[in-house]
Design an enzyme around this catalytic site. Structure first.
Site, PDB file in Angstrom:
ATOM      1  N   LYS A  90      -5.476 -12.838   8.685  1.00  0.00           N
ATOM      2  CA  LYS A  90      -4.603 -12.479   9.821  1.00  0.00           C
ATOM      3  C   LYS A  90      -4.970 -13.329  11.034  1.00  0.00           C
ATOM      4  O   LYS A  90      -4.116 -13.852  11.723  1.00  0.00           O
ATOM      5  CB  LYS A  90      -4.787 -11.009  10.208  1.00  0.00           C
ATOM      6  CG  LYS A  90      -4.074 -10.017   9.325  1.00  0.00           C
ATOM      7  CD  LYS A  90      -4.157  -8.636   9.990  1.00  0.00           C
ATOM      8  CE  LYS A  90      -3.982  -7.512   9.013  1.00  0.00           C
ATOM      9  NZ  LYS A  90      -4.291  -6.206   9.549  1.00  0.00           N
ATOM     10  N   GLU A 117       3.901  -8.276  10.939  1.00  0.00           N
ATOM     11  CA  GLU A 117       5.091  -8.175  10.087  1.00  0.00           C
ATOM     12  C   GLU A 117       6.037  -7.088  10.588  1.00  0.00           C
ATOM     13  O   GLU A 117       7.239  -7.297  10.758  1.00  0.00           O
ATOM     14  CB  GLU A 117       4.678  -7.840   8.642  1.00  0.00           C
ATOM     15  CG  GLU A 117       3.980  -8.960   7.904  1.00  0.00           C
ATOM     16  CD  GLU A 117       2.465  -8.940   8.070  1.00  0.00           C
ATOM     17  OE1 GLU A 117       1.966  -8.317   9.043  1.00  0.00           O
ATOM     18  OE2 GLU A 117       1.781  -9.557   7.238  1.00  0.00           O
ATOM     19  N   LYS A 177       0.736   2.442  11.795  1.00  0.00           N
ATOM     20  CA  LYS A 177      -0.325   3.271  12.370  1.00  0.00           C
ATOM     21  C   LYS A 177      -0.846   2.623  13.662  1.00  0.00           C
ATOM     22  O   LYS A 177      -0.972   3.269  14.685  1.00  0.00           O
ATOM     23  CB  LYS A 177      -1.449   3.420  11.341  1.00  0.00           C
ATOM     24  CG  LYS A 177      -2.543   4.334  11.769  1.00  0.00           C
ATOM     25  CD  LYS A 177      -3.599   4.434  10.682  1.00  0.00           C
ATOM     26  CE  LYS A 177      -4.897   4.914  11.282  1.00  0.00           C
ATOM     27  NZ  LYS A 177      -6.024   4.829  10.366  1.00  0.00           N
ATOM     28  N   GLU A 228      -7.735  -2.398  -2.247  1.00  0.00           N
ATOM     29  CA  GLU A 228      -8.116  -2.496  -0.839  1.00  0.00           C
ATOM     30  C   GLU A 228      -9.323  -1.579  -0.578  1.00  0.00           C
ATOM     31  O   GLU A 228     -10.154  -1.860   0.284  1.00  0.00           O
ATOM     32  CB  GLU A 228      -6.939  -2.126   0.082  1.00  0.00           C
ATOM     33  CG  GLU A 228      -7.124  -2.557   1.527  1.00  0.00           C
ATOM     34  CD  GLU A 228      -5.840  -2.510   2.363  1.00  0.00           C
ATOM     35  OE1 GLU A 228      -5.157  -3.529   2.499  1.00  0.00           O
ATOM     36  OE2 GLU A 228      -5.521  -1.421   2.883  1.00  0.00           O
ATOM     37  N   HIS A 275       7.389  -5.442 -23.877  1.00  0.00           N
ATOM     38  CA  HIS A 275       8.113  -6.691 -24.171  1.00  0.00           C
ATOM     39  C   HIS A 275       7.709  -7.808 -23.217  1.00  0.00           C
ATOM     40  O   HIS A 275       8.390  -8.835 -23.152  1.00  0.00           O
ATOM     41  CB  HIS A 275       9.621  -6.439 -24.089  1.00  0.00           C
ATOM     42  CG  HIS A 275      10.098  -5.518 -25.170  1.00  0.00           C
ATOM     43  ND1 HIS A 275      10.476  -5.965 -26.413  1.00  0.00           N
ATOM     44  CD2 HIS A 275      10.200  -4.169 -25.209  1.00  0.00           C
ATOM     45  CE1 HIS A 275      10.817  -4.927 -27.163  1.00  0.00           C
ATOM     46  NE2 HIS A 275      10.648  -3.820 -26.456  1.00  0.00           N
ATOM     47  N   GLY A 327      -4.430   4.001   6.292  1.00  0.00           N
ATOM     48  CA  GLY A 327      -3.087   3.504   5.993  1.00  0.00           C
ATOM     49  C   GLY A 327      -2.675   3.711   4.541  1.00  0.00           C
ATOM     50  O   GLY A 327      -1.582   4.201   4.243  1.00  0.00           O
ATOM     51  N   ARG A 328      -3.566   3.375   3.595  1.00  0.00           N
ATOM     52  CA  ARG A 328      -3.191   3.473   2.180  1.00  0.00           C
ATOM     53  C   ARG A 328      -3.233   4.899   1.646  1.00  0.00           C
ATOM     54  O   ARG A 328      -2.960   5.121   0.462  1.00  0.00           O
ATOM     55  CB  ARG A 328      -4.060   2.535   1.337  1.00  0.00           C
ATOM     56  CG  ARG A 328      -5.549   2.678   1.526  1.00  0.00           C
ATOM     57  CD  ARG A 328      -6.298   1.516   0.885  1.00  0.00           C
ATOM     58  NE  ARG A 328      -7.730   1.556   1.153  1.00  0.00           N
ATOM     59  CZ  ARG A 328      -8.310   1.070   2.249  1.00  0.00           C
ATOM     60  NH1 ARG A 328      -7.566   0.537   3.201  1.00  0.00           N
ATOM     61  NH2 ARG A 328      -9.621   1.115   2.409  1.00  0.00           N
TER      62      ARG A 328
END
Ligand code: F6P
Length: 545
Positions: free
Chosen positions: A514, A215, A209, A355, A386, A269-270
């Site tokens: 960051k 990254e 965005k 977030e 399990h 973003g999310r």
């Protein structure tokens, strides 16, 4: 009108809930069922192809009433109105929160500052459709004239988790294109993928965005140099497209404007998988399925916006979460989808939920003195059984769990489906009922054991039960039902954020790390360690030696 700023703990209903909690906290779920045999009907919601059974929760009718009173007292209804009408409810970033507009049908109107945003949204959707049709149909080709076989989504956080989770969840509906996801700045991630790709038939979709995320830019740069080592610079235009709201940064990177799929600052973003961020979803399953995903989400939005709180799935589930978090002191919640396709759903929801609601300052700017954001975790059933179910059944912590299951499997293997669903139903029953001492003794009596062995084993085999669960039984995993499911969680995030009086749509908490990483990177590159605490300094020295 700004969002209400009511401290929930000062409301009458909060006090009433505290008093009520004292009465109900030790009541066993088994007794609640004995007291009201019809609670399976009372505490259930049937909506479209969803059946939500929340009767195995530690509530009675008073709890429900008081929780709804609390939602009303903090003015959730007004907040919902502000949200859907495009007010700038993300106040710290001065933005509206309108991802719901992305799934609103194109003949509707959604106003933002008196302008209808739907025509712009529709134009981008048309661009996505046309592009996907051409790539999937083989009409759009790589620079050597070969059709694309592989799509690489490069992004992180919301620009990765949403598309990755949905693509995986809809794997049954996918076409011939192989979709890869590269997110981590760990170079091994990108190189591991690149090593098996054919540059002539690979299309890179760079999703960011802001187009400033370290990254994503690092991975995109590495992918581009991998590509230009094998092809000319001019060929980049045929193999790289971008999804971003930062057009100048994308063009600076070398992607032409016509290859950019835009999004808007009112899409967080999310919450962005419904926008062009979902390009790789649409490439993987075709635009029609992407549209069905949006349709399902829209139907859930409408349910949330219009249903009475008493029958409103996101409201009920959000308030139950508050009940456990703020009154029982439960710190985490497990989400267990009984579908292997959905095994990434908990990871996706970790970003969405944590977030958004991992905040400790209220909407007045004051520190909160009550608990907010729950810790979300989970894995697909039966694998989870399990792995960590031991702790949910017999550990010391209270972990409300949500079970998501489907009546019909996709490959229609009835034997497997019956076994899967037998486990699905058995677990919530076991968590609720547990196993009493008498039951354990009776069971051991059939095993031909000595009296002393029985005595020794009994305490370990007792299950206290009384572990709350909510069951979501959905007809079938389809793009549409998945859209509704994800939207249900999004709306639940909103409900909880409103009650907790926090801002759910910013994420300042990810900034500090960051910033420090940027400083440390330049120290590493220059082999010059500056002032740090002694631990960090020593660690950096170890790394540089
Ligand atoms: O670091 C958090 C975050 O800002 C997320 O909210 C977002 O989804 C992610 O980074 C990626 O951001 P972008 O799409 O701008 O690269």
């Amino acid at each position: 009108m700004a969002l209400p700023t009511i401290n929930p703990t000062t409301t009458k209903s909060w006090e009433a809930l505290q008093n009520h909690f004292k009465n109900i906290k030790d009541t066993h779920l088994k007794d609640l069922f004995l007291q009201s045999p019809d609670r399976a009907d009372t505490f259930a919601i049937k909506w479209n192809d969803f059946y939500v059974d929340y009767s195995k929760n530690r509530i009675d009718e008073t709890t429900k009433k008081l929780l709804i009173d609390l939602a009303r007292e903090v003015k959730l209804d007004e907040a919902i109105h502000s949200y859907f009408t495009g007010e700038a409810i993300n106040a710290t970033e001065e933005r509206s929160v309108l991802h719901t507009a992305l799934r609103t049908p194109s003949n509707n109107t959604v106003l933002l500052d008196s302008k209808n945003v739907i025509p712009e949204v529709t134009a981008v959707k048309n661009k996505i459709k046309a592009f996907c049709d051409k790539v999937i149909g083989g009409e759009l080709k790589g620079y050597t004239g070969k059709p694309f076989t592989d799509i690489v989504n490069i992004g992180i956080g919301g620009s990765d988790l949403g598309p990755a989770m949905i693509t995986e969840s809809l794997a049954y509906y996918k076409n011939h294109l192989k979709v890869h996801f590269i997110s981590n700045v760990d170079g091994d991630h990108v190189h591991q993928h690149l090593k098996d790709l054919n540059h002539e038939t690979t299309l890179f979709v760079v999703v960011s965005k802001t187009f400033s995320t370290q990254e994503t830019l690092s991975n995109a740069t590495t992918a581009r140099s991998w590509f230009t080592k094998r092809a000319s610079q001019e060929a980049v235009g045929k193999h790289f497209v971008a999804v971003s709201s930062n057009i100048p940064n994308v063009t600076k990177f070398g992607i032409a404007e016509e290859n950019i799929f835009p999004l808007w600052d009112w899409v967080g973003g999310r919450f962005s998988l419904w926008s062009a961020v979902g390009l790789s979803i649409s490439l993987s399953v075709g635009y029609k399925n992407f549209e069905a995903l949006l349709e399902g989400a829209h139907e859930m939005d409408e349910h949330f916006r219009t249903a009475n709180f008493e029958d409103n799935i996101p409201v009920i589930l959000g308030m139950l979460s508050i009940w456990y978090n703020n009154f029982f002191g439960a710190e985490s919640e497990a989400i267990i989808p009984y579908s292997q396709y959905l095994h990434r759903l908990p990871a996706y929801l970790q970003q969405g939920i944590m977030e958004s609601n991992g905040k400790s300052v209220d909407r007045n700017g004051n520190p909160v003195d009550y608990q907010t954001g729950t810790i979300i975790w989970g894995e697909s059933g039966t694998n989870a059984q399990h792995a960590f179910f031991q702790l949910i059944h017999q550990g010391t912590k209270l972990i409300p769990a949500e079970f998501i299951g489907f009546k019909h499997s996709l490959f229609a293997d009835k034997d497997h489906q019956d076994k899967l669903m037998a486990n699905f139903f058995a677990q919530t029953e076991a968590l609720m009922n547990g196993k009493t001492e008498t039951e354990v003794v009776d069971e051991l009596a059939t095993k031909n054991l000595s009296e002393s062995k029985v005595k020794q084993l009994v305490p370990f085999k007792i299950f206290t039960g009384n572990k709350p669960t909510t069951t979501l039984l959905i007809d079938k995993l389809t793009p549409k039902s998945l859209g509704s499911l994800v939207s249900m969680y999004e709306q639940r995030i909103f409900v909880q954020g409103i009650v907790w009086n926090i801002f759910s749509y910013d994420q300042w908490g990810v900034e500090l790390g960051k910033q420090l990483a940027t400083n440390i990177l330049s120290e590493i590159k220059n082999s010059q360690i500056s002032a740090h605490d002694s631990s960090t300094k020593k660690l950096l020295k170890q790394y540089l030696n």
